[in-house]
Every structure is written in C-alpha cells, then in structure tokens.
Design an enzyme around this catalytic site. Structure first.
Site, short mmCIF file in Angstrom:
data_model
loop_
_atom_site.label_atom_id
_atom_site.label_comp_id
_atom_site.label_asym_id
_atom_site.label_seq_id
_atom_site.Cartn_x
_atom_site.Cartn_y
_atom_site.Cartn_z
N ASP A 1 -5.33 2.66 -3.29
CA ASP A 1 -4.04 3.33 -3.09
C ASP A 1 -3.81 4.38 -4.18
O ASP A 1 -3.30 5.48 -3.91
CB ASP A 1 -2.89 2.32 -3.13
CG ASP A 1 -3.04 1.23 -2.08
OD1 ASP A 1 -3.59 1.53 -1.00
OD2 ASP A 1 -2.63 0.09 -2.36
N LYS B 1 0.83 -1.21 0.00
CA LYS B 1 0.00 0.00 0.00
C LYS B 1 0.87 1.26 0.00
O LYS B 1 0.55 2.25 -0.66
CB LYS B 1 -0.95 -0.02 1.21
CG LYS B 1 -1.92 -1.19 1.13
CD LYS B 1 -2.93 -1.21 2.23
CE LYS B 1 -3.61 -2.57 2.32
NZ LYS B 1 -4.21 -3.05 1.07
N GLY C 1 -1.85 -5.72 -12.16
CA GLY C 1 -0.78 -5.31 -11.26
C GLY C 1 -1.16 -4.06 -10.49
O GLY C 1 -2.10 -3.35 -10.84
O1 RIB Z 1 -3.70 -2.29 -1.63
C1 RIB Z 1 -3.11 -3.26 -2.45
C2 RIB Z 1 -1.84 -3.75 -1.84
O2 RIB Z 1 -2.13 -4.44 -0.63
C3 RIB Z 1 -1.07 -4.76 -2.67
O3 RIB Z 1 -0.18 -4.14 -3.58
C4 RIB Z 1 -0.41 -5.65 -1.63
O4 RIB Z 1 0.99 -5.59 -1.62
C5 RIB Z 1 -1.02 -5.25 -0.30
O5 RIB Z 1 -0.18 -4.47 0.45
#
Ligand code: RIB
Length: 292
Positions: free
Chosen positions: A237, A38, A272
C-alpha cells in the site's frame, strides 16, 4: 487530486515467533493496535509523499481515532461517512521474519452508498484527476463506472484478490496494481502472461524481489532496497500510494518507482501499517544516502 474510495481498518497486530498451524494454539509475544486498511494506508502514503488525496469511505461509531489519524497525515475527509455498526478491522499476525497473515472484517467499509460516490466525484472538477480503489469496500463496480463517466483516470489495487470481482473491472482500469501472488492469480484466471494483461499500465510489487511497471506491456524494473524487515504489513500500500503521488504530480515512471521503493523500504523497518509510513523528507533523505 486523487479520490481514494477505500477501507479504513483498526489493525489488531499480534507478534508471534512463527505462524500457527491449523488446530494449534499459540501464545503471542505482544499485542498492539494501529490504523490500517488498504485504503487508509494508501491515502496516508499519498499524503505523506506530497500528493493531494481525498478519502471516500466510512467508519463506525468508534471511528474518531481513525479519522483523527488520517486528518493529521493530511488526508481530506469530507466524504467519509459515519455508519451504525463498527469500523472495519483486521486481525494480523506478524512473525519474527516480519511476514504477516491477515483476516479482515469489513464492517463500515461495506456501507458505501451511490449518493456518496456521486457527491465525491461531482465535487472534484477539472482535468487530470484520479480515482483509486481496492477490494475492501462495497460498490467497486459502481465506483469504476461512475469515475469513468465523469472523466477520471482509474487506478485499481486488486487486493485482496478475488477473480470474479477484479476481472469485470479491468476494461475500465488505467493503472492496475498487484503483488506477485495477485499477478499470478490474475494471469491464471485470464490465461494470459503478465505482459498481455489487458490494462495500459500495470504495477507489480514483489517485496524483496523489487517491482516492475509495465506500460503497454513494456517493463521498467526497480530493484528493492536492502533493509532489515520488522513488519511488512502495508508495504504494498505504501509503495502504491508513494508511486501514485509521484507519478500524478508529473514525475517519470522510473523516478516514481525508485521513490516508492524507498518509501516501502523505510515502512517495513518499523511496526504497524500507517504508523510506519515515512514522510517526504525522510524518503528524500533515504534516497540521498542510498543512491540506486
Ligand atoms: O495491506 C495491509 C492492510 O490489509 C492492513 O492494514 C489491513 O487492515 C488489511 O486491510
């Protein structure tokens, strides 16, 4: 400047037709690995949206690949440490609807130390800077306490949501970001409606249902752009990173919301987490082609 105290993960992504049930073995359709976490996702979204971000965190001995990807995206890495153990990682299953389930292993993300926090905060002088954090590193209480003591504004992405970790931080948070599930869990834990959560600014992302930004309880709503999702990993994110980049560079909240909504709409159309995050020109083009 945004100082992001955040996780850096290697995401192992398995495509499945549907999620397995308890006790079931499923053969996957494909496997790929991506940079995620994140923290890293949010740092890259900030940088690609035109913001200035310094990442504070840690990788293991296997972390060169992750650092070069962050660096290539424009993230400053002076305060990323090298830990003895492995880099954090996530095991992610993504189904045909683009929905995901995620398991995370903290690894180096749990090796932050007090000196690293202090050095990073003292290295950023001047007014108007933000600290950003999530729940995927250790020392979250210390990060918030020291950030406020040094005069930073603090944005907190309370994910993955753990009530006993999130609740004590809230009194020092300037901007809280949660998804719909986290918002519900938080309201249940605090026994208050959303509008009464004790933070001055609240961002709630609801996937295809859009997003809302509450300033002192007053909501600004943003519908989601309609796109065909391929992989929703990192969409929240991306939204938060793009929103903060825009908001902290002087844009109004409604403009920042629309910009972030476009960024996350684009991000979910490809696989991804970080690899799918669009840059500024792509987001601006999308907004020109699809006005609200
Ligand atoms: O929010 C998505 C993320 O959550 C992913 O990239 C994974 O690594 C987790 O941290």
């Amino acid at each position: 400047m945004i100082l992001n105290f955040g996780s850096i993960n290697i995401d192992h992504v398995y495509r499945v037709a549907r999620m397995p049930t308890a006790g079931e073995t499923l053969t996957v359709k494909s496997y790929e690995h991506f940079l995620g976490g994140k923290g890293a996702n949010q740092s890259i979204a900030i940088a690609k949206s035109g913001g200035t971000v310094r990442h504070i965190g840690a990788v293991g001995q296997d972390g060169d690949w992750a650092l070069s990807k962050l660096n290539a995206a424009g993230v400053t890495l002076d305060n990323v440490a090298r830990a003895q153990g492995p880099t954090g990682h996530a095991v992610i299953t993504v189904d045909d609807e683009g929905e995901n389930q995620i398991l995370i292993y903290g690894g180096a993300n749990h090796t932050l130390n007090l000196m690293q926090i202090e050095v990073a905060l003292k290295g950023c002088t001047g007014l108007g800077h933000w600290v950003l954090l999530q729940n995927e590193t250790n020392l979250t209480t210390e990060i918030v306490r020291q950030a406020k003591a040094h005069g930073f504004r603090v944005a907190y992405s309370a994910a993955p949501f753990v009530a006993h970790q999130a609740l004590p931080l809230l009194e020092n948070i300037d901007l809280l970001a949660v998804n719909a599930l986290e918002a519900e869990a938080l309201c249940t834990a605090m026994r208050v409606p959303l509008e009464a959560l004790p933070v001055p600014n609240l961002l709630v992302t609801r996937g295809a249902e859009g997003a809302a930004y509450y300033v002192e309880g007053e909501a600004i709503e943003q519908p989601a752009f309609r796109v065909e999702p391929v992989d929703t990993t990192g969409a929240g994110d991306t939204f938060l990173g793009a929103f903060l980049a825009h908001l902290t560079t002087g844009n109004e909240a409604d403009v920042a919301l629309q910009f972030a909504s476009a960024a996350s709409a684009l991000q979910i159309t490809r696989p991804g987490a970080t690899d799918a995050i669009p840059d500024l020109s792509e987001i601006e083009r999308f907004l020109e082609e699809r006005p609200a």
